[in-house]
Design a protein around this motif. Structure first.
Motif, PDB file in Angstrom:
ATOM      1  N   PRO A  62       0.774  -1.204  -0.568  1.00 57.84           N
ATOM      2  CA  PRO A  62       0.195   0.021  -0.063  1.00 57.84           C
ATOM      3  C   PRO A  62       0.442   1.110   0.165  1.00 57.84           C
ATOM      4  O   PRO A  62       0.040   2.121  -0.677  1.00 57.84           O
ATOM      5  CB  PRO A  62      -0.868   0.100   1.536  1.00 57.84           C
ATOM      6  N   LYS A  63       1.616   1.002   0.460  1.00 56.93           N
ATOM      7  CA  LYS A  63       2.866   1.683   0.621  1.00 56.93           C
ATOM      8  C   LYS A  63       3.499   2.899  -0.610  1.00 56.93           C
ATOM      9  O   LYS A  63       4.124   3.750  -1.082  1.00 56.93           O
ATOM     10  CB  LYS A  63       3.929   2.142   1.450  1.00 56.93           C
ATOM     11  N   VAL A  64       3.341   1.880  -1.597  1.00 60.86           N
ATOM     12  CA  VAL A  64       3.892   2.373  -2.954  1.00 60.86           C
ATOM     13  C   VAL A  64       2.539   2.445  -3.771  1.00 60.86           C
ATOM     14  O   VAL A  64       2.585   1.989  -5.251  1.00 60.86           O
ATOM     15  CB  VAL A  64       4.537   1.253  -3.783  1.00 60.86           C
ATOM     16  N   GLY A  65       1.323   2.192  -3.577  1.00 61.36           N
ATOM     17  CA  GLY A  65       0.313   1.944  -4.520  1.00 61.36           C
ATOM     18  C   GLY A  65      -0.175   1.021  -5.051  1.00 61.36           C
ATOM     19  O   GLY A  65      -0.877   1.058  -5.778  1.00 61.36           O
ATOM     20  N   THR A  66       0.043  -0.302  -4.673  1.00 55.80           N
ATOM     21  CA  THR A  66      -0.167  -1.431  -5.545  1.00 55.80           C
ATOM     22  C   THR A  66      -0.949  -2.193  -4.712  1.00 55.80           C
ATOM     23  O   THR A  66      -0.742  -3.387  -4.913  1.00 55.80           O
ATOM     24  CB  THR A  66       1.381  -1.834  -5.706  1.00 55.80           C
ATOM     25  N   VAL A  67      -1.334  -1.574  -3.543  1.00 54.85           N
ATOM     26  CA  VAL A  67      -2.458  -1.752  -2.496  1.00 54.85           C
ATOM     27  C   VAL A  67      -3.253  -1.582  -2.502  1.00 54.85           C
ATOM     28  O   VAL A  67      -3.321  -0.569  -1.861  1.00 54.85           O
ATOM     29  CB  VAL A  67      -2.001  -3.265  -1.213  1.00 54.85           C
ATOM     30  N   THR A  68      -4.754  -1.528  -3.437  1.00 54.46           N
ATOM     31  CA  THR A  68      -5.577   0.033  -3.336  1.00 54.46           C
ATOM     32  C   THR A  68      -6.803  -0.775  -4.253  1.00 54.46           C
ATOM     33  O   THR A  68      -7.067  -1.876  -4.667  1.00 54.46           O
ATOM     34  CB  THR A  68      -4.965   0.756  -4.586  1.00 54.46           C
ATOM     35  N   MET A  69      -7.981   0.152  -3.736  1.00 49.38           N
ATOM     36  CA  MET A  69      -8.907  -0.282  -4.302  1.00 49.38           C
ATOM     37  C   MET A  69      -9.386   0.699  -5.874  1.00 49.38           C
ATOM     38  O   MET A  69     -10.619   0.301  -6.460  1.00 49.38           O
ATOM     39  CB  MET A  69     -10.378   0.216  -3.269  1.00 49.38           C
ATOM     40  N   GLU A  70      -8.405   1.547  -5.991  1.00 51.46           N
ATOM     41  CA  GLU A  70      -8.273   2.648  -6.919  1.00 51.46           C
ATOM     42  C   GLU A  70      -7.235   1.391  -8.362  1.00 51.46           C
ATOM     43  O   GLU A  70      -6.193   1.769  -8.873  1.00 51.46           O
ATOM     44  CB  GLU A  70      -7.333   3.499  -7.022  1.00 51.46           C
ATOM     45  N   VAL A  71      -7.591   0.276  -7.901  1.00 55.11           N
ATOM     46  CA  VAL A  71      -6.855  -0.964  -8.597  1.00 55.11           C
ATOM     47  C   VAL A  71      -6.876  -0.174 -10.579  1.00 55.11           C
ATOM     48  O   VAL A  71      -5.860  -0.510 -11.314  1.00 55.11           O
ATOM     49  CB  VAL A  71      -7.463  -2.764  -8.801  1.00 55.11           C
ATOM     50  N   GLY A  72      -7.803  -0.300 -10.825  1.00 56.47           N
ATOM     51  CA  GLY A  72      -7.453   0.980 -12.203  1.00 56.47           C
ATOM     52  C   GLY A  72      -6.449   1.829 -12.791  1.00 56.47           C
ATOM     53  O   GLY A  72      -5.510   1.917 -13.568  1.00 56.47           O
ATOM     54  N   LYS A  73      -6.210   1.883 -11.852  1.00 56.22           N
ATOM     55  CA  LYS A  73      -5.489   4.267 -11.831  1.00 56.22           C
ATOM     56  C   LYS A  73      -3.540   2.855 -11.815  1.00 56.22           C
ATOM     57  O   LYS A  73      -3.019   3.463 -12.278  1.00 56.22           O
ATOM     58  CB  LYS A  73      -5.580   4.596 -10.658  1.00 56.22           C
TER      59      LYS A  73
END
Length: 229
Positions: free
Chosen positions: A139-150
Motif C-alpha cells: 500500500p505504501k507504493v500504491g499497488t494495494v488499492t481499491m483504485e486498481v484501474g489507476k
C-alpha cells in the motif's frame, strides 16, 4: 575488470571533480555509448539517512512521464467488478486463487503485481515467491488499492518503485538512452521529486548527499542536485 580501448577512452573524458548539469550529463552518455544495444539510463541517489533505523527507511514510487521504453506485464489480483476495471485499464493477467496456484507451480511471466485489499489474503501466501523478487504489492507504493484501474495504468505507463539499500542509496531506471534528452530529463525530475516527498520526518541534516547518472555500460557522472529541482 579489464576494459576495452573504447571504454578507457570514454573514462578519460570524465571530469571526476565536476558536478554535471543534467542535460550535459545526458548528452555525454548519449554521445559516448560504445555498445550496439539500447542502454538503460539509471540514476543513483545517496541519502543522508540511516537505513538501519525503521523510522528512516525511504520507500516510494514515481510515475515517469515518458515511461521506461519497455512493455510492463501487469498481474492484478482482483475479483468481481474490479477484475473488469483492471482489464479495461490494461492488466495483462487477472484472477485470484487460480493465478496464485499457477505462481506456486513456477509461473512468473509478469513484471508487476497489484491487488485490492481483500485479495491480500491470497497474495500473502505468495510472500516467499513474490517478496524475494520485489513483486509483492504494498500500500505504501500504491499497488494495494481499491483504485486498481489507476494502479494498472501507472504501471503500464512506467511507474518505478524505489527503496533505500543498506548503503543508504536508491537506484532506479529512467528509460532508454535512445529517448530524446528532454524525455530523460523529465523522467529524472519526476523521480527526484518523488524521492524528496518520501523524506522521513526522522531524517536530520543533509537529505540528498549525491546524485549519479549513468547508462548500462556507461560512465557514472555526478549531477548538480540543483539541476534536478
Amino acid at each position: 575488470m579489464k576494459r576495452g580501448k573504447k571504454h578507457r577512452e570514454v573514462y578519460q573524458k570524465v571530469d571526476r571533480f565536476k558536478e554535471y548539469g543534467l542535460l550535459e550529463a545526458v548528452d555525454f552518455l548519449k554521445g559516448n555509448s560504445v555498445v550496439k544495444f539500447d542502454e538503460t539510463v539509471e540514476i543513483s541517489v545517496m541519502l543522508g539517512v540511516d537505513p538501519r533505523k525503521s523510522d528512516q527507511a525511504v520507500r516510494g514510487a514515481a510515475v515517469l512521464p515518458n515511461g521506461l521504453g519497455k512493455t510492463v506485464r501487469v498481474l492484478a489480483f482482483v475479483q468481481g467488478e474490479k477484475e473488469t476495471e483492471a482489464k479495461e485499464a490494461g492488466a495483462d493477467y487477472t484472477g485470484g486463487e487460480d493465478i496464485a496456484e499457477k505462481i506456486k507451480s513456477g509461473w512468473l511471466e509478469f513484471d508487476a503485481v497489484v491487488a485490492t485489499p481483500d485479495m491480500m489474503r491470497v497474495v500473502g501466501k505468495l510472500g516467499k515467491i513474490l517478496g524475494t523478487r520485489g513483486l509483492m504489492p504494498n500500500p505504501k507504493v500504491g499497488t494495494v488499492t481499491m483504485e486498481v484501474g489507476k494502479a494498472v495504468e501507472e504501471l503500464k505507463k512506467g511507474k518505478v518503485e524505489f527503496r533505500v539499500d543498506k548503503g543508504a542509496i536508491l537506484h532506479a531506471p529512467l528509460g532508454k538512452l535512445s529517448f530524446e534528452s528532454n524525455s530523460i530529463i523529465e523522467n529524472a525530475k519526476a523521480f527526484f521529486d518523488a524521492v524528496l516527498k518520501a523524506k522521513p520526518s526522522a531524517a536530520k541534516g543533509q537529505y540528498i548527499k549525491k546524485v549519479t547518472l549513468t547508462s548500462t555500460m556507461g560512465q557514472g557522472l555526478k549531477i548538480n542536485v540543483n539541476d534536478l529541482k
